[in-house]
Design an enzyme around this catalytic site. Structure first.
Site, mmCIF file in Angstrom:
data_model
loop_
_atom_site.group_PDB
_atom_site.id
_atom_site.type_symbol
_atom_site.label_atom_id
_atom_site.label_comp_id
_atom_site.label_asym_id
_atom_site.label_seq_id
_atom_site.Cartn_x
_atom_site.Cartn_y
_atom_site.Cartn_z
ATOM 1 N N PHE A 1 0.832 -1.208 0.000
ATOM 2 C CA PHE A 1 0.000 0.000 0.000
ATOM 3 C C PHE A 1 0.866 1.257 0.000
ATOM 4 O O PHE A 1 2.091 1.193 0.102
ATOM 5 C CB PHE A 1 -0.973 -0.002 1.187
ATOM 6 C CG PHE A 1 -0.321 0.108 2.541
ATOM 7 C CD1 PHE A 1 0.159 -1.019 3.199
ATOM 8 C CD2 PHE A 1 -0.203 1.336 3.173
ATOM 9 C CE1 PHE A 1 0.746 -0.924 4.460
ATOM 10 C CE2 PHE A 1 0.375 1.447 4.433
ATOM 11 C CZ PHE A 1 0.847 0.316 5.074
ATOM 12 N N SER B 1 7.974 -1.600 -3.802
ATOM 13 C CA SER B 1 7.284 -2.542 -2.907
ATOM 14 C C SER B 1 6.748 -3.721 -3.709
ATOM 15 O O SER B 1 6.829 -4.872 -3.271
ATOM 16 C CB SER B 1 6.119 -1.837 -2.188
ATOM 17 O OG SER B 1 6.588 -0.796 -1.364
ATOM 18 N N ALA C 1 9.834 -2.444 2.197
ATOM 19 C CA ALA C 1 8.623 -2.442 1.364
ATOM 20 C C ALA C 1 7.440 -2.003 2.212
ATOM 21 O O ALA C 1 7.358 -2.336 3.400
ATOM 22 C CB ALA C 1 8.369 -3.838 0.807
ATOM 23 N N LYS C 2 6.528 -1.252 1.600
ATOM 24 C CA LYS C 2 5.340 -0.839 2.349
ATOM 25 C C LYS C 2 4.271 -1.904 2.141
ATOM 26 O O LYS C 2 3.479 -1.837 1.209
ATOM 27 C CB LYS C 2 4.882 0.531 1.869
ATOM 28 C CG LYS C 2 4.243 1.354 2.971
ATOM 29 C CD LYS C 2 4.110 2.813 2.592
ATOM 30 C CE LYS C 2 3.287 3.588 3.601
ATOM 31 N NZ LYS C 2 4.011 3.838 4.869
ATOM 32 N N CYS C 3 4.318 -2.923 3.010
ATOM 33 C CA CYS C 3 3.367 -4.033 2.861
ATOM 34 C C CYS C 3 2.610 -4.247 4.163
ATOM 35 O O CYS C 3 3.125 -3.993 5.258
ATOM 36 C CB CYS C 3 4.097 -5.300 2.422
ATOM 37 S SG CYS C 3 5.327 -5.916 3.566
#
Ligand SMILES: *Cc1c(COP(=O)(O)O)cnc(C)c1O
Length: 365
Positions: free
Chosen positions: A78, A106, A203-205
């Site tokens: 996201f 990401s 990573a933006k997870c």
């Protein structure tokens, strides 16, 4: 992805939008993440077909098969950024192309297809255009945009999915600190880490957040607001908070933040603060800070200020630190001068109230 050809968005306006009166009532005190606009963007992806079926449509539940891959193996990423209403009625965003680039990074880490940055940016513009009345007028308000993507393929085998849904929703946000900026107390978790070398820390997870929640619960239990994570290898160096990067300000004016080692999320706010602090005459360093030094330098008075940063709150002063063996204050628990000056500068740039020499602010409408 069939490179080159531009995706057309089909616009299907919500047939039953929230009335102007109800919207005004919601915008009076939206809080964070509870109120949503009338529309959403969806774009589908399938292997062999690429990105297709881009829509702006009424915000609604997403029908999902119980075997959708994301529900089992958490292939999800996201982003988060804000749209601002300016004095002249236009709408701006802060460095949205940096969010687009990070979304690509990401996606790579989570073995997902890369959404072209121009499609990402177009999706934001389309949503803000149709829902622009939802941007709070209040000078501290904004419209928080949440692009995200997940594996929608119906399959329980463990491999990268071959179908995905990309979506953008929007949520009006009021002043993060109603009644003035308030320092938080952080909990240094003895048990949990957030990200290991080679893992997904950069990573933006959603998965990173899922693993941070037990630690966050521990922080609340200990009477703190947020958890701060130490590195996973030595449990010595400060990484970041659950969802914010961290900065240290010393008595000689030096500003230090942990380096992007792969276990830290490369915050766009972090990047802007590094730049602004340098321009304000601070010596700026990206270098490891051990928890032992944090304690010792707070005790000696050499460490004057500590703050956390991210899109939602911009800059949050850290006034207190707790860990299993004790606790200490920073700057007497009060917000520091450098913290507040950097915050003011950044907010003024974001709001178009001061010069923007780096062209960080993009007019989208
Ligand atoms: C999003 C996020 C940040 C802050 O990034 P910004 O781009 O400044 O909003 C910091 N840490 C984590 C873990 C994040 O997910």
């Amino acid at each position: 992805m069939s490179g080159g050809d531009k995706l057309d968005f089909e616009i299907r306006p919500n047939p039953a939008p929230v009335s102007a009166a109800d919207r005004a009532a919601l915008l009076a005190n939206p809080g964070f993440g509870r109120v949503f606009t009338d529309h959403m963007v969806t774009i589908r992806y399938a292997d062999g077909k690429g990105w297709y079926d881009a829509r702006v449509e009424a915000r609604a539940p997403i029908p999902m098969d119980p075997a959708a891959a994301v529900l089992h193996y958490a292939q999800e990423i996201f982003e988060g950024l804000k749209a601002y209403r300016t004095g002249d009625g236009s709408v701006t965003m802060f460095r949205p192309e940096a969010n687009a680039a990070r979304f690509v990074a990401s996606a790579r880490r989570l073995a997902m297809p890369e959404l072209p940055p121009e499609t990402f940016l177009e999706s934001l513009r389309r949503l803000v255009e149709i829902d622009r009345e939802w941007i709070p007028e209040h000078e501290d308000g904004s419209l928080y945009l949440r692009p995200f993507m997940f594996a929608s393929e119906v399959f329980l085998g463990v491999r990268p999915a071959n179908e995905y849904l990309y979506c953008v929703i929007a949520s009006p946000a009021g002043a993060y600190f109603a009644g003035g900026v308030k320092p938080v107390t952080v909990w240094v978790s003895p048990d949990y880490t957030r990200a290991a070398p080679g893992g997904t820390g950069a990573a933006k997870c959603g998965g990173n957040y899922a693993t941070s929640l037990a630690a966050q619960a521990e922080a609340i239990e200990a009477g703190c607001d947020q958890v701060v994570f130490l590195d996973a290898v030595e449990r010595r160096f400060v990484d970041e908070l659950g969802g914010m990067n961290v900065f240290f300000v010393y008595d000689d004016g030096t500003v230090v933040t942990p380096p992007l080692s792969g276990t830290i999320l490369p915050g766009i706010t972090r990047d802007a603060i590094l730049m602004l602090a340098g321009e304000a005459g601070h010596t700026v360093r990206e270098s490891p800070v051990s928890f032992a030094d944090w304690q010792a330098d707070a005790a000696s008075g050499r460490l004057r200020e500590v703050f956390a940063c991210g899109t939602a709150a911009v800059i949050t002063p850290i006034g207190g630190v707790r860990f299993p063996d004790g606790e200490f204050l920073i700057g007497g628990g009060e917000p520091g001068r450098t913290t507040m000056a950097l915050r003011q500068k950044l907010v003024d740039i974001q709001r178009g109230r001061t010069a923007d020499p780096h062209h960080w602010v993009t007019r989208v409408l």
